[in-house]
Design a protein around this motif. Structure first.
Motif, PDB file in Angstrom:
ATOM      1  N   ARG A  88      82.097  54.547  -9.390  1.00  0.00           N
ATOM      2  CA  ARG A  88      81.361  53.558  -9.435  1.00  0.00           C
ATOM      3  C   ARG A  88      82.429  52.324  -9.307  1.00  0.00           C
ATOM      4  NH1 ARG A  88      75.661  51.946 -12.167  1.00  0.00           N
ATOM      5  NH2 ARG A  88      74.362  53.946 -11.589  1.00  0.00           N
ATOM      6  N   TYR A 105      82.944  47.903  -9.023  1.00  0.00           N
ATOM      7  CA  TYR A 105      82.310  46.562  -9.279  1.00  0.00           C
ATOM      8  C   TYR A 105      83.426  45.558  -8.867  1.00  0.00           C
ATOM      9  CZ  TYR A 105      80.397  50.010 -12.738  1.00  0.00           C
ATOM     10  OH  TYR A 105      79.739  50.985 -13.507  1.00  0.00           O
ATOM     11  N   TYR A 144      83.706  41.204  -9.638  1.00  0.00           N
ATOM     12  CA  TYR A 144      83.428  40.215 -10.485  1.00  0.00           C
ATOM     13  C   TYR A 144      84.120  39.168  -9.773  1.00  0.00           C
ATOM     14  CZ  TYR A 144      81.492  43.516 -13.894  1.00  0.00           C
ATOM     15  OH  TYR A 144      80.775  44.475 -14.525  1.00  0.00           O
ATOM     16  N   PRO A 156      84.445  36.684 -16.495  1.00  0.00           N
ATOM     17  CA  PRO A 156      83.859  37.191 -15.158  1.00  0.00           C
ATOM     18  C   PRO A 156      82.457  37.239 -14.878  1.00  0.00           C
ATOM     19  CG  PRO A 156      85.556  38.747 -16.442  1.00  0.00           C
ATOM     20  CD  PRO A 156      84.789  37.811 -17.244  1.00  0.00           C
ATOM     21  N   PHE A 159      79.264  38.822 -12.432  1.00  0.00           N
ATOM     22  CA  PHE A 159      79.074  40.066 -11.583  1.00  0.00           C
ATOM     23  C   PHE A 159      78.894  39.496 -10.225  1.00  0.00           C
ATOM     24  CE2 PHE A 159      77.510  44.261 -10.291  1.00  0.00           C
ATOM     25  CZ  PHE A 159      76.318  43.808  -9.705  1.00  0.00           C
ATOM     26  N   GLU A 188      73.304  46.808  -6.126  1.00  0.00           N
ATOM     27  CA  GLU A 188      72.839  45.662  -6.541  1.00  0.00           C
ATOM     28  C   GLU A 188      73.963  44.416  -6.027  1.00  0.00           C
ATOM     29  OE1 GLU A 188      71.871  45.282 -10.504  1.00  0.00           O
ATOM     30  OE2 GLU A 188      71.670  43.238 -10.634  1.00  0.00           O
ATOM     31  N   LEU A 230      87.932  39.851  -9.216  1.00  0.00           N
ATOM     32  CA  LEU A 230      88.419  41.305 -10.136  1.00  0.00           C
ATOM     33  C   LEU A 230      87.461  42.351  -9.614  1.00  0.00           C
ATOM     34  CD1 LEU A 230      88.198  39.700 -13.447  1.00  0.00           C
ATOM     35  CD2 LEU A 230      90.238  40.605 -12.410  1.00  0.00           C
ATOM     36  N   SER A 254      84.534  52.844 -12.575  1.00  0.00           N
ATOM     37  CA  SER A 254      84.231  53.842 -13.747  1.00  0.00           C
ATOM     38  C   SER A 254      83.532  55.011 -13.315  1.00  0.00           C
ATOM     39  CB  SER A 254      83.092  53.023 -14.426  1.00  0.00           C
ATOM     40  OG  SER A 254      81.539  52.909 -13.728  1.00  0.00           O
ATOM     41  N   ASP A 269      82.495  56.569 -18.515  1.00  0.00           N
ATOM     42  CA  ASP A 269      81.920  55.283 -17.945  1.00  0.00           C
ATOM     43  C   ASP A 269      82.475  53.911 -18.261  1.00  0.00           C
ATOM     44  OD1 ASP A 269      78.405  56.832 -18.133  1.00  0.00           O
ATOM     45  OD2 ASP A 269      79.755  56.403 -16.567  1.00  0.00           O
ATOM     46  N   GLN A 310      84.602  50.586 -17.685  1.00  0.00           N
ATOM     47  CA  GLN A 310      84.763  49.702 -16.664  1.00  0.00           C
ATOM     48  C   GLN A 310      86.478  49.423 -16.888  1.00  0.00           C
ATOM     49  OE1 GLN A 310      82.196  47.108 -14.890  1.00  0.00           O
ATOM     50  NE2 GLN A 310      80.365  48.005 -15.840  1.00  0.00           N
TER      51      GLN A 310
END
Lengths: 112, 113
Positions: free
Chosen positions: B31, B33, B35, B43, B45, B56, B91, B95, B100, B102
């Protein structure tokens, strides 16, 4: 969406005293609440987290409490040291690997 | 260094120019991400990937923003026709189960003049 509010925005404490930061969240589906520490020029670093099936968690000088009914959670730092000076963020999420919604941050200054 | 890395660390550009940032996650983290953090705020998302699939996107991610993770490893975030309001720290985090957690990179600071 989730809305996380964090207070205070700044906190100055004498070395050795305790610091408390409080957060509230809006989405009752949130079940994971991490706290991050961010130092200048660095990304946030996870310092402790708590899940909704637990009311309190402690790791050495830091502890978190969670009140799901009231939708608020708090970070407690005891015996503060100069190296605790940083910006602290609370966050809420529907899972550890899901997107995080952060509070606005608290700048903690520990006076020697 | 086995942490999340981001390049460049700083980018100054003129309004209207395109910029691209790169994120290299921790090895084998599935995963990733993105931000965005503005001064004095937490931060926010933007988007996230599981392997190469973008799962997403936030409403914050206008059509000027695009993110890719073509091979499920590194990711790029491109901003087209930059605006002064795009100035922020971008940023990246990664994960992987079972932990999990982050893990965040140091960020790319974008300044749009």
């Amino acid at each position: 969406g989730e809305n996380v509010e964090q207070h205070p925005s700044t906190l100055s404490v004498q070395e050795g005293d305790s610091a408390v930061i409080k957060c509230t969240y809006s989405d009752s589906a949130s079940n994971y609440f991490p706290w991050y520490k961010q130092e200048l020029g660095k990304g946030p670093q996870l310092i402790i987290d708590i899940r909704s099936n637990v009311g309190e968690k402690k790791d050495q000088r830091i502890a978190v409490t969670l009140n799901k009914t009231a939708k608020h959670f708090s970070l407690h730092i005891t015996e503060t040291q100069p190296e605790d000076s940083a910006v602290y963020f609370c966050a809420a999420s529907k899972g550890r690997d899901y997107k995080l919604s952060f509070g606005a941050g608290t700048t903690v200054t520990v006076r020697a | 260094d086995t942490g999340v890395s981001q390049n460049p660390r700083h980018k100054i550009t003129k309004r209207g120019q395109n910029v691209t940032f790169r994120c290299d996650p921790i090895s084998e983290h599935n995963r990733l991400y993105w931000y965005r953090q503005t001064l004095g705020q937490g931060p926010e998302f933007l988007t996230y990937f599981q392997n190469e699939a973008q799962l997403e996107k936030s409403r914050l991610l206008s059509d000027r923003f695009s993110a890719e993770r073509p091979k499920g490893s590194f990711s790029t975030l491109e901003i087209q026709r930059t605006e002064q309001g795009d100035s922020a720290m971008y940023l990246c985090a990664s994960s992987s189960p079972p932990v999990d957690e982050q893990f965040f990179g140091p960020g790319t600071r974008l300044t749009v003049l």
